[in-house]
Design a protein around this motif. Structure first.
Motif, PDB file in Angstrom:
ATOM      1  N   GLY A 223      -9.383   0.452  -5.990  1.00  0.00           N
ATOM      2  CA  GLY A 223      -8.088   1.108  -6.059  1.00  0.00           C
ATOM      3  C   GLY A 223      -7.973   1.895  -7.356  1.00  0.00           C
ATOM      4  O   GLY A 223      -8.821   1.785  -8.235  1.00  0.00           O
ATOM      5  N   GLY A 227      -2.806   7.727  -8.369  1.00  0.00           N
ATOM      6  CA  GLY A 227      -1.999   8.278  -7.260  1.00  0.00           C
ATOM      7  C   GLY A 227      -2.141   9.764  -7.032  1.00  0.00           C
ATOM      8  O   GLY A 227      -1.161  10.442  -6.758  1.00  0.00           O
ATOM      9  N   SER A 235      -4.802   5.419  -1.914  1.00  0.00           N
ATOM     10  CA  SER A 235      -3.769   4.773  -1.094  1.00  0.00           C
ATOM     11  C   SER A 235      -4.282   3.505  -0.417  1.00  0.00           C
ATOM     12  O   SER A 235      -3.697   2.441  -0.522  1.00  0.00           O
ATOM     13  CB  SER A 235      -3.326   5.744   0.021  1.00  0.00           C
ATOM     14  OG  SER A 235      -2.190   6.438  -0.328  1.00  0.00           O
ATOM     15  N   LYS A 238      -4.896   0.385  -2.596  1.00  0.00           N
ATOM     16  CA  LYS A 238      -3.839  -0.140  -3.488  1.00  0.00           C
ATOM     17  C   LYS A 238      -3.691  -1.654  -3.241  1.00  0.00           C
ATOM     18  O   LYS A 238      -3.951  -2.085  -2.140  1.00  0.00           O
ATOM     19  CB  LYS A 238      -2.499   0.560  -3.184  1.00  0.00           C
ATOM     20  CG  LYS A 238      -2.309   1.891  -3.886  1.00  0.00           C
ATOM     21  CD  LYS A 238      -0.917   2.434  -3.581  1.00  0.00           C
ATOM     22  CE  LYS A 238      -0.674   3.837  -4.097  1.00  0.00           C
ATOM     23  NZ  LYS A 238      -0.568   3.953  -5.534  1.00  0.00           N
ATOM     24  N   PRO A 239      -3.232  -2.450  -4.211  1.00  0.00           N
ATOM     25  CA  PRO A 239      -2.945  -2.075  -5.587  1.00  0.00           C
ATOM     26  C   PRO A 239      -4.229  -1.990  -6.399  1.00  0.00           C
ATOM     27  O   PRO A 239      -5.225  -2.616  -6.047  1.00  0.00           O
ATOM     28  CB  PRO A 239      -2.064  -3.228  -6.078  1.00  0.00           C
ATOM     29  CG  PRO A 239      -2.576  -4.412  -5.330  1.00  0.00           C
ATOM     30  CD  PRO A 239      -2.971  -3.896  -3.967  1.00  0.00           C
ATOM     31  N   CYS A 529       0.376   3.798 -11.664  1.00  0.00           N
ATOM     32  CA  CYS A 529       0.825   2.424 -11.421  1.00  0.00           C
ATOM     33  C   CYS A 529       0.920   1.687 -12.756  1.00  0.00           C
ATOM     34  O   CYS A 529      -0.050   1.654 -13.509  1.00  0.00           O
ATOM     35  CB  CYS A 529      -0.167   1.673 -10.555  1.00  0.00           C
ATOM     36  SG  CYS A 529      -0.324   2.288  -8.889  1.00  0.00           S
TER      37      CYS A 529
END
Ligand code: SF4
Length: 552
Positions: A223, A227, A235, A238-239, A529
């Protein structure tokens, strides 16, 4: 089961008696499979189960019938066929393998064994073009429940049960989609519920036949926090989670590789990157790195890489202009980028590889004009880095690929770029790069990119074209299905458009993705994030999704 199969050593063959024979199929050439971590994680997980007899299959265009590379057995003999789908381009090969093994291609035409399932990244992106051929999907990370699925099928098989019984047994399990039996949307199965990757993936096959020759691939993170709005991996994984150095060191000590390939996104964000590389170098273990972010390329890191034999550095530019990079949410500093170019030149690396994408919604002349100026700055930074030395970085290569608006990204609402515009952009970039000595351009073939767009955006309605492609090749089949191809490529998604992949739930909310699409149009960025998570895309906020992804 041995930890690592190096060179030509291959896993021991298990007797089929009282076991479920499993064909683990990588529908691409062996060299790719031997360099793909996900598929190797699945092999390690399943081969550890004494009740299974797992054998490997690769795509081999020279072989009239698909045969196991472990036993030479025919694919048609296996009651469980497990496809690992890594690229949309795998679809025709997978169907051809079924055809060549005389296994009915459509699931509806297979009332009894084998059970044909698919997993891998495409299974939690957009597997729907392939679905009519599959009895089911495993949606998510293999470590998060695939063993339970195969274990239940094994029990049914060993007890003499039928295929339908096996499918009914697995349909309720987490991450499983059995069309008509599993409740939808199907949630993606995710490993862990924190930002730590407890069990990083690593190779179980190290081979001189692999694309990454004789290299132990080691997952540093899964991940990405950034973004970028075009990036499906950002995507569907994630996370963002990262491995701990001690765990990676323990794996290296156990496997004793000559060379390690560090796999992950934004490796330079990992605070232990340099300490880990120094640790490897002290043990005379060579290493190679996947992508690096310009803003993480310190003098110290670059100096160390140069000193330990790294010859090329790869940087992602992604978009031709500041406006486009903001719109795609590429957290990018021109200053840091040009500084990195100068450093790479000062340290006399052999090659600086730059990557970029074209075909963005509303990309045009203004962006290309700015790109021209920027490449002049790149050239100046290179010469500034060289200073009065005989040479700096020998070659700057720019590779430009075409945007494929992917599922589960904010750009799923974008129109597919048209071919003429892609060609015009490539011609423009080639001319710009051609003006600079020591720079080279490579552009993706736009017709080839449109094939990928067709496969990435279609649903079950394109299956007949794929079935035909398994017989006559994809380009010929797409010509035969011209109207369908145009229909898929000319779709203009609206806010409420139902996408084929909406039958899955990867945990990132549609509301978040759409708000990011709107931000694309307004050129607004979204922060990465945060370390401790947030509520933005809905994933971290939904503890039940992460913890329950192991139970429906
Ligand atoms: S909830 Fe926030 S931190 Fe978690 S994956 Fe989504 S955007 Fe990233």
């Amino acid at each position: 089961m041995s930890e690592l199969y190096c060179g030509r050593s291959s896993p021991p063959l298990r007797d089929w008696g009282g076991r479920l024979p499993v064909a683990l199929v990588f529908p691409e050439a062996a060299e790719h499979g031997l360099s793909t971590l996900g598929w190797q994680v699945v092999y390690r997980l399943l081969a550890a189960n004494e009740r299974l007899a797992v054998e490997r299959f690769f795509w081999d265009s020279t072989s009239p019938r698909p045969r196991s590379v472990d036993s030479g057995r025919d694919l048609g003999l296996f009651p469980l066929v497990l496809f690992s789908l890594n690229f949309e381009g795998d679809f025709p090969n997978a169907l051809k393998l079924l055809m060549d093994a005389d296994i009915p291609v459509r699931a509806a035409d297979r009332p009894s064994w084998p059970v044909v399932l698919a997993g891998g990244p495409v299974a939690f992106l957009n597997p729907f073009p392939m679905l009519p051929a599959l009895d089911g999907l495993f949606v998510g990370e293999a470590e998060a429940g695939l063993c339970d699925v195969v274990e239940r099928i094994a029990r049914t098989w060993v007890e003499g049960g039928g295929k339908q019984a096996a499918l009914e047994a697995v349909a309720p399990l987490p991450g499983v989609m059995v069309p008509g039996l599993s409740p939808e949307p199907v949630r993606r199965a995710v490993v862990g519920s924190s930002n730590v990757l407890g069990r990083p993936a690593y190779s179980c096959f190290v081979s001189s036949e692999a694309q990454f020759r004789d290299m132990l691939l080691l997952e540093v993170n899964r991940g990405c926090p950034y973004g970028c709005r075009f990036c499906a991996a950002g995507s569907i994984y994630k996370p963002p989670r990262h491995a701990e150095m001690a765990v990676l060191q323990e794996i290296v000590e156990r496997c004793e590789p000559h060379k390690v390939g560090l796999v992950g996104t934004a490796l330079t964000d990992w605070p232990d990157l340099l300490p880990f590389l120094r640790w490897l170098a002290e043990r005379k273990v060579k290493f190679s790195l996947s992508s690096l972010r310009a803003d993480g390329l310190t003098e110290e890191l670059l100096g160390f890489l140069r000193h330990t034999g790294t010859r090329s550095v790869t940087l992602a530019l992604e978009g031709a202009s500041r406006r486009l990079r903001r719109a795609m949410n590429k957290h990018f500093s021109e200053e840091a980028f040009l500084e990195a170019v100068a450093r790479v030149s000062r340290l006399q690396f052999g090659t600086l590889k730059l990557y970029m994408i074209t075909g963005w919604p509303d990309e045009g002349e203004e962006d290309w004009a700015e790109f021209e100026e920027f490449m002049a700055c790149v050239d100046a930074a290179r010469r500034e880095g060289q200073g009065n030395r005989k040479k700096g970085v020998e070659l700057v290569s720019l590779s430009v690929s075409c945007l494929v608006p992917k599922a589960w990204t904010p750009l799923q609402w974008a129109d597919t770029p048209d071919e003429d515009r892609l060609k015009a952009a490539m011609k423009r970039f080639k001319a710009i790069v051609g003006r600079h000595k020591g720079m080279r351009f490579a552009g993706e073939n736009s017709a080839q990119a449109r094939v990928q767009m067709f496969l990435a955006r279609g649903g079950e309605e394109i299956f007949p074209c794929l079935e035909r492609a398994a017989e006559i090749g994809l380009s010929a089949a797409m010509r035969e299905h011209d109207a369908l191809v145009h229909d898929v490529l000319r779709r203009h998604p609206e806010r409420d458009t139902v996408f084929p992949w909406d039958r899955l739930d990867i945990g990132v909310s549609r509301k978040f993705l759409y708000s990011e699409w709107i931000k694309y149009g307004r050129g607004m960025v979204t922060p990465p994030c945060p370390q401790d998570g947030c509520q933005a895309c809905g994933l971290c906020g939904m503890d039940d999704f992460l913890s329950l992804s192991h139970g429906r």
